[in-house]
Design a protein around this motif. Structure first.
Motif, PDB file in Angstrom:
ATOM      1  N   GLN A  32     -34.663  22.021  31.680  1.00 14.61           N
ATOM      2  CA  GLN A  32     -35.452  21.018  30.973  1.00 14.61           C
ATOM      3  C   GLN A  32     -34.524  20.200  30.078  1.00 14.61           C
ATOM      4  OE1 GLN A  32     -39.064  20.742  30.423  1.00 14.61           O
ATOM      5  NE2 GLN A  32     -39.745  22.389  31.764  1.00 14.61           N
ATOM      6  N   ILE A  33     -34.873  18.958  29.866  1.00 16.90           N
ATOM      7  CA  ILE A  33     -34.182  18.136  28.865  1.00 16.90           C
ATOM      8  C   ILE A  33     -35.225  17.542  27.931  1.00 16.90           C
ATOM      9  CG2 ILE A  33     -32.229  17.558  30.359  1.00 16.90           C
ATOM     10  CD1 ILE A  33     -33.551  14.750  30.693  1.00 16.90           C
ATOM     11  N   GLN A  34     -34.784  17.089  26.768  1.00 19.36           N
ATOM     12  CA  GLN A  34     -35.677  16.437  25.808  1.00 19.36           C
ATOM     13  C   GLN A  34     -35.894  14.987  26.225  1.00 19.36           C
ATOM     14  OE1 GLN A  34     -35.974  19.897  23.851  1.00 19.36           O
ATOM     15  NE2 GLN A  34     -37.085  18.053  23.211  1.00 19.36           N
ATOM     16  N   VAL A  35     -37.094  14.467  26.010  1.00 18.67           N
ATOM     17  CA  VAL A  35     -37.336  13.042  26.215  1.00 18.67           C
ATOM     18  C   VAL A  35     -36.525  12.245  25.194  1.00 18.67           C
ATOM     19  CG1 VAL A  35     -39.061  11.197  26.057  1.00 18.67           C
ATOM     20  CG2 VAL A  35     -39.613  13.338  27.254  1.00 18.67           C
ATOM     21  N   PHE A  36     -36.625  12.630  23.922  1.00 14.99           N
ATOM     22  CA  PHE A  36     -35.825  12.007  22.869  1.00 14.99           C
ATOM     23  C   PHE A  36     -34.566  12.844  22.685  1.00 14.99           C
ATOM     24  CE2 PHE A  36     -40.052  10.462  22.176  1.00 14.99           C
ATOM     25  CZ  PHE A  36     -39.880   9.151  21.753  1.00 14.99           C
ATOM     26  N   PRO A  37     -33.391  12.238  22.813  1.00 15.34           N
ATOM     27  CA  PRO A  37     -32.161  13.026  22.761  1.00 15.34           C
ATOM     28  C   PRO A  37     -31.995  13.781  21.446  1.00 15.34           C
ATOM     29  CG  PRO A  37     -31.683  10.668  22.677  1.00 15.34           C
ATOM     30  CD  PRO A  37     -33.135  10.788  22.995  1.00 15.34           C
ATOM     31  N   HIS A  38     -31.306  14.923  21.531  1.00 15.18           N
ATOM     32  CA  HIS A  38     -31.113  15.782  20.357  1.00 15.18           C
ATOM     33  C   HIS A  38     -30.492  15.015  19.194  1.00 15.18           C
ATOM     34  CE1 HIS A  38     -32.336  19.638  21.987  1.00 15.18           C
ATOM     35  NE2 HIS A  38     -31.649  19.395  23.088  1.00 15.18           N
ATOM     36  N   TRP A  39     -29.477  14.199  19.488  1.00 14.49           N
ATOM     37  CA  TRP A  39     -28.790  13.514  18.389  1.00 14.49           C
ATOM     38  C   TRP A  39     -29.727  12.588  17.632  1.00 14.49           C
ATOM     39  CZ3 TRP A  39     -28.563   8.229  18.059  1.00 14.49           C
ATOM     40  CH2 TRP A  39     -28.764   7.488  19.240  1.00 14.49           C
ATOM     41  N   LEU A  40     -30.655  11.928  18.342  1.00 15.92           N
ATOM     42  CA  LEU A  40     -31.591  11.019  17.690  1.00 15.92           C
ATOM     43  C   LEU A  40     -32.600  11.798  16.847  1.00 15.92           C
ATOM     44  CD1 LEU A  40     -32.194   7.904  17.707  1.00 15.92           C
ATOM     45  CD2 LEU A  40     -33.976   8.411  19.386  1.00 15.92           C
ATOM     46  N   MET A  41     -33.098  12.910  17.386  1.00 14.75           N
ATOM     47  CA  MET A  41     -34.067  13.719  16.636  1.00 14.75           C
ATOM     48  C   MET A  41     -33.426  14.327  15.403  1.00 14.75           C
ATOM     49  SD  MET A  41     -36.534  15.561  19.457  1.00 14.75           S
ATOM     50  CE  MET A  41     -35.254  16.521  20.285  1.00 14.75           C
ATOM     51  N   ARG A  42     -32.172  14.792  15.527  1.00 13.81           N
ATOM     52  CA  ARG A  42     -31.498  15.384  14.366  1.00 13.81           C
ATOM     53  C   ARG A  42     -31.221  14.325  13.289  1.00 13.81           C
ATOM     54  NH1 ARG A  42     -28.478  18.232  18.355  1.00 13.81           N
ATOM     55  NH2 ARG A  42     -26.828  16.681  18.145  1.00 13.81           N
ATOM     56  N   ARG A  43     -30.786  13.156  13.738  1.00 12.76           N
ATOM     57  CA  ARG A  43     -30.415  12.093  12.801  1.00 12.76           C
ATOM     58  C   ARG A  43     -31.576  11.696  11.902  1.00 12.76           C
ATOM     59  NH1 ARG A  43     -26.699   8.464  14.422  1.00 12.76           N
ATOM     60  NH2 ARG A  43     -25.823  10.357  15.323  1.00 12.76           N
ATOM     61  N   PHE A  44     -32.780  11.668  12.479  1.00 14.63           N
ATOM     62  CA  PHE A  44     -33.936  11.189  11.728  1.00 14.63           C
ATOM     63  C   PHE A  44     -34.989  12.272  11.506  1.00 14.63           C
ATOM     64  CE2 PHE A  44     -32.053   7.468  13.832  1.00 14.63           C
ATOM     65  CZ  PHE A  44     -31.776   6.698  12.708  1.00 14.63           C
ATOM     66  N   ASP A  45     -34.563  13.528  11.686  1.00 19.03           N
ATOM     67  CA  ASP A  45     -35.434  14.663  11.395  1.00 19.03           C
ATOM     68  C   ASP A  45     -36.778  14.539  12.117  1.00 19.03           C
ATOM     69  OD1 ASP A  45     -36.036  17.093  10.240  1.00 19.03           O
ATOM     70  OD2 ASP A  45     -36.879  16.203   8.414  1.00 19.03           O
ATOM     71  N   LEU A  46     -36.712  14.286  13.428  1.00 13.86           N
ATOM     72  CA  LEU A  46     -37.922  14.020  14.213  1.00 13.86           C
ATOM     73  C   LEU A  46     -38.487  15.248  14.907  1.00 13.86           C
ATOM     74  CD1 LEU A  46     -36.795  10.733  16.057  1.00 13.86           C
ATOM     75  CD2 LEU A  46     -38.245  10.905  14.030  1.00 13.86           C
ATOM     76  N   GLU A  47     -37.701  16.322  15.040  1.00 18.11           N
ATOM     77  CA  GLU A  47     -38.080  17.438  15.912  1.00 18.11           C
ATOM     78  C   GLU A  47     -39.526  17.884  15.736  1.00 18.11           C
ATOM     79  OE1 GLU A  47     -35.210  17.367  14.231  1.00 18.11           O
ATOM     80  OE2 GLU A  47     -33.573  18.319  15.357  1.00 18.11           O
ATOM     81  N   ASP A  48     -39.953  18.083  14.499  1.00 20.68           N
ATOM     82  CA  ASP A  48     -41.278  18.644  14.252  1.00 20.68           C
ATOM     83  C   ASP A  48     -42.300  17.590  13.803  1.00 20.68           C
ATOM     84  OD1 ASP A  48     -40.554  21.357  14.854  1.00 20.68           O
ATOM     85  OD2 ASP A  48     -39.448  21.374  12.971  1.00 20.68           O
TER      86      ASP A  48
END
Length: 329
Positions: A32-48
């Motif tokens: 599986q891969i993320q729709v939104f890349p890890h670097w983008l989610m980490r940069r803007f605290d999007l994961e949750d």
């Protein structure tokens, strides 16, 4: 490299055992891969953070995933690295990126959201026992988007007009800005971060850039205030809605590459390529894009002959960003 085109819409295959892009069977549920890349989610605290789907169900950004074969995931990771480096470097580097590369990156995000929306619809259908009601027009658009996204994993050449419009603008964003929008029915997308803004119409054969040519000419290389960029976005999102054609493409697979050429957008009915621009409807779109600044529809269209604009003045001249003073900031 294979030039076999995969079409998941032929048998409506949207399971987690098949690679979303290549169609090859997967060996493990871990592929599986993320729709939104890890670097983008980490940069803007999007994961949750919550992400609302069309059926009103809520996911988190990190829950939006795609079943993906390892070789495809590696190619997407390579694309993400290129885009991350450019986005970190800022406007000048993003502006110089190949437009096909920007299209591929945005197309993967938007199609990833579409894939999750379809899976949610299938689950809802199974729970309700009702037949899946899926628009043939949307299936046609998504099939073409998916085909062009396969340019990531096979040699593909776009002949004639490019199937998409891309705009990269220089924007004086506040620090840590992240503003993302997509409209999957019309396949238009915008992103504002760092010192730039990005607008992509994923399937218009470049017509929206022609339609807004006067604006693009006047904002070219100008530094925009965020409210100016959001106004430009509103214009694109509304014109994508007014676009009255359903693009068709000639697809020619050969042993070496796949050739994709847009068919003429002429219409036997002589209907204009864009439906009539309605000031009030555009004002409603603009009100939504200007929510951070609180301007109401009444204020925006108080003078219907000259609706409120922070991009161009009444003479049609560009308004320099440093002269904009917002009472609502």
């Amino acid at each position: 490299m294979s030039t076999h085109i995969y079409n998941p819409f032929s048998d409506f295959r949207f399971d987690n055992q098949t690679c979303f892009l290549s169609g090859q069977p997967l060996r493990s549920a871990d592929e599986q891969i993320q729709v939104f890349p890890h670097w983008l989610m980490r940069r803007f605290d999007l994961e949750d953070k919550p992400f609302k789907l069309l059926d009103e169900s809520i996911r988190t950004y990190k829950q939006l995933q795609l079943p993906c074969a390892t070789v495809v995931a590696e190619r997407i990771a390579e694309l993400d690295r290129q885009v991350e480096q450019a986005f970190d470097s800022g406007y000048r580097v993003v502006k110089d990126l190949d437009s096909v590369l920007l299209f591929q990156w945005v197309a993967k995000l938007v199609y990833g959201v579409v894939f999750n929306e379809i899976q949610a619809g299938i689950r809802q259908q199974l729970l309700s026992g009702e037949a899946m009601n899926f628009s043939q027009v949307l299936a046609h658009k998504f099939k073409n988007l998916h085909l062009m996204l396969q340019s990531l994993i096979m040699p593909m050449q776009f002949d004639g007009a490019t199937p998409f419009s891309v705009v990269v603008a220089h924007v004086d964003n506040p620090q840590d800005t992240f503003s993302y929008r997509d409209e999957i029915n019309t396949l238009v997308y915008s992103l504002r971060m760092n010192d730039f803004g990005l607008i992509v119409c994923l399937q218009d054969n470049g017509t929206n850039n022609i339609y807004h040519g006067e604006y693009l000419e006047k904002v070219n290389e100008q530094v925009l205030h965020p409210i100016q960029f959001e106004e430009l976005c509103a214009r694109y999102f509304y014109s994508a809605y007014l676009f009255s054609r359903l693009p068709e493409y000639t697809i020619l697979p050969t042993p070496d590459r796949v050739y994709v050429e847009p068919m003429p957008l002429a219409d036997m009915s002589m209907r204009p390529m864009f439906d009539h621009w309605q000031i009030k409807t555009f004002g409603q779109v603009l009100e939504n894009f200007w929510k951070p600044w609180g301007y109401s529809l009444f204020e925006i269209i108080k003078n219907p002959e000259h609706p409120m604009s922070f991009l161009l003045d009444d003479r049609g001249d560009f308004i320099p960003a440093n002269t904009i003073s917002l009472a609502k900031e």
